[in-house]
Write a protein that holds these residues in place. Structure first.
Motif, PDB file in Angstrom:
ATOM      1  N   LEU A 116      18.871  89.914 -82.150  1.00  0.00           N
ATOM      2  CA  LEU A 116      19.047  91.332 -82.464  1.00  0.00           C
ATOM      3  C   LEU A 116      18.852  92.215 -81.236  1.00  0.00           C
ATOM      4  CD1 LEU A 116      17.144  91.677 -85.866  1.00  0.00           C
ATOM      5  CD2 LEU A 116      19.624  91.565 -85.512  1.00  0.00           C
ATOM      6  N   ASN A 117      19.691  93.234 -81.124  1.00  0.00           N
ATOM      7  CA  ASN A 117      19.489  94.177 -80.033  1.00  0.00           C
ATOM      8  C   ASN A 117      18.436  95.208 -80.434  1.00  0.00           C
ATOM      9  OD1 ASN A 117      20.645  96.264 -81.541  1.00  0.00           O
ATOM     10  ND2 ASN A 117      22.654  96.030 -80.601  1.00  0.00           N
ATOM     11  N   ASP A 118      18.072  96.077 -79.517  1.00  0.00           N
ATOM     12  CA  ASP A 118      16.976  97.015 -79.767  1.00  0.00           C
ATOM     13  C   ASP A 118      17.254  97.941 -80.941  1.00  0.00           C
ATOM     14  OD1 ASP A 118      15.544  95.905 -77.710  1.00  0.00           O
ATOM     15  OD2 ASP A 118      16.067  97.459 -76.237  1.00  0.00           O
ATOM     16  N   ALA A 119      18.510  98.366 -81.106  1.00  0.00           N
ATOM     17  CA  ALA A 119      18.845  99.278 -82.202  1.00  0.00           C
ATOM     18  C   ALA A 119      18.719  98.597 -83.556  1.00  0.00           C
ATOM     19  CB  ALA A 119      20.265  99.811 -82.019  1.00  0.00           C
ATOM     20  N   ALA A 120      18.946  97.279 -83.594  1.00  0.00           N
ATOM     21  CA  ALA A 120      18.922  96.550 -84.856  1.00  0.00           C
ATOM     22  C   ALA A 120      17.536  96.056 -85.242  1.00  0.00           C
ATOM     23  CB  ALA A 120      19.887  95.367 -84.791  1.00  0.00           C
TER      24      ALA A 120
END
Length: 270
Positions: free
Chosen positions: A38-42
């Motif tokens: 997961l990226n930071d936004a997710a």
């Protein structure tokens, strides 16, 4: 995913009423590969139906059966078909969401789960949830002569990629009148129309997802509706997505009235 993890796909509580409340999107559990990618936004899991089991906790006291998914929709979306066929012609997310609702990529570059990992999620999370859903609807129908399915959802009130402006507070979906008897829908619409605090729409942007469309079959005695709530009515829409006691206290009595209305309408046509 290990075979021993299958039971963790959902939590189920049987009831005595002819009603099953399905809550597929409140889960926050992640598989190791999804959590790592997961990226930071997710990572805050912004597209979760936060606090929905708490908002509907009254249904167990009423005697409804309750089915709650444990895994995040970032792993697999329980309200999408297994073949990942799009439900809407407009912007949406799929069985394995590669983007968030706002269009931001879900995963870091090169960190998307493999086809094998996604197949495992289908077999060990999606399939058990839907098998339990089908089994309970069959039990309710055998015991009562009909079954009611209330699919409970929520979403941020403003998502420009998905809809213009602010979403109505209450968004009832009956697949354009095909997933439940017309009298049940009429009763639910009247219930929403007879109150003032909350805006509402029937079969607007959200007409019901896969669960409503796949299982709602009035001719076979199964009546299904989806209710999509604008989250601003019971929680903070920004992380950490806190519960709002004051707002929830206003909303819960109406939700209970809608549940009673659905039960009453069903008894009239039984």
């Amino acid at each position: 995913m290990r075979e021993s993890d299958v039971k963790a796909a959902y939590e189920f509580t049987p009831g005595k009423l002819p009603l099953l409340v399905s809550i597929p999107h409140a889960g926050t559990a992640l598989t190791p590969e999804v959590e790592a990618g997961l990226n930071d936004a997710a990572r805050p899991l912004p597209d979760t139906d936060w606090h929905i089991p708490r908002l509907y906790e009254f249904v167990q006291a009423l005697g409804a059966s309750v089915l709650v998914g444990n895994y995040s929709r970032m792993v697999i979306d329980l309200n999408r078909p297994a073949d990942d066929k799009p439900l809407y012609a407009t912007a949406t997310t799929g069985l394995y969401p590669d983007t968030l609702f706002d269009g931001t990529p879900t995963f870091l570059p090169g960190k998307t789960p493999s086809a094998q990992q996604r197949k495992s999620a289908l077999d060990n999370i999606w399939q058990p949830y839907h098998q339990q859903l089908q089994t309970e609807l069959e039990r309710l129908k055998a015991e009562h002569g009909y079954a009611l399915l209330f699919d409970a959802h929520s979403i941020a009130s403003r998502i420009p990629r998905l809809f213009e402006g602010k979403l109505p507070d209450l968004n009832l979906g009956t697949n354009g009148g095909r997933s439940c008897d017309a009298l049940i829908e009429e009763h639910l619409v009247a219930c929403m129309a007879n109150q003032k605090p909350f805006s509402w729409v029937a079969n607007g942007r959200f007409k019901g997802g896969y669960i409503t469309r796949a299982y709602g079959n009035p001719a076979q005695g199964v009546h299904a509706v989806q209710l999509e709530l604008a989250q601003c009515n019971y929680m903070d829409e920004q992380a950490p997505f806190g519960w709002r006691y004051d707002r929830a206290a206003q909303l819960q009595p109406l939700l209970e009235e809608l549940i009673h209305t659905m039960l009453t309408g069903a008894r009239q046509i039984a």
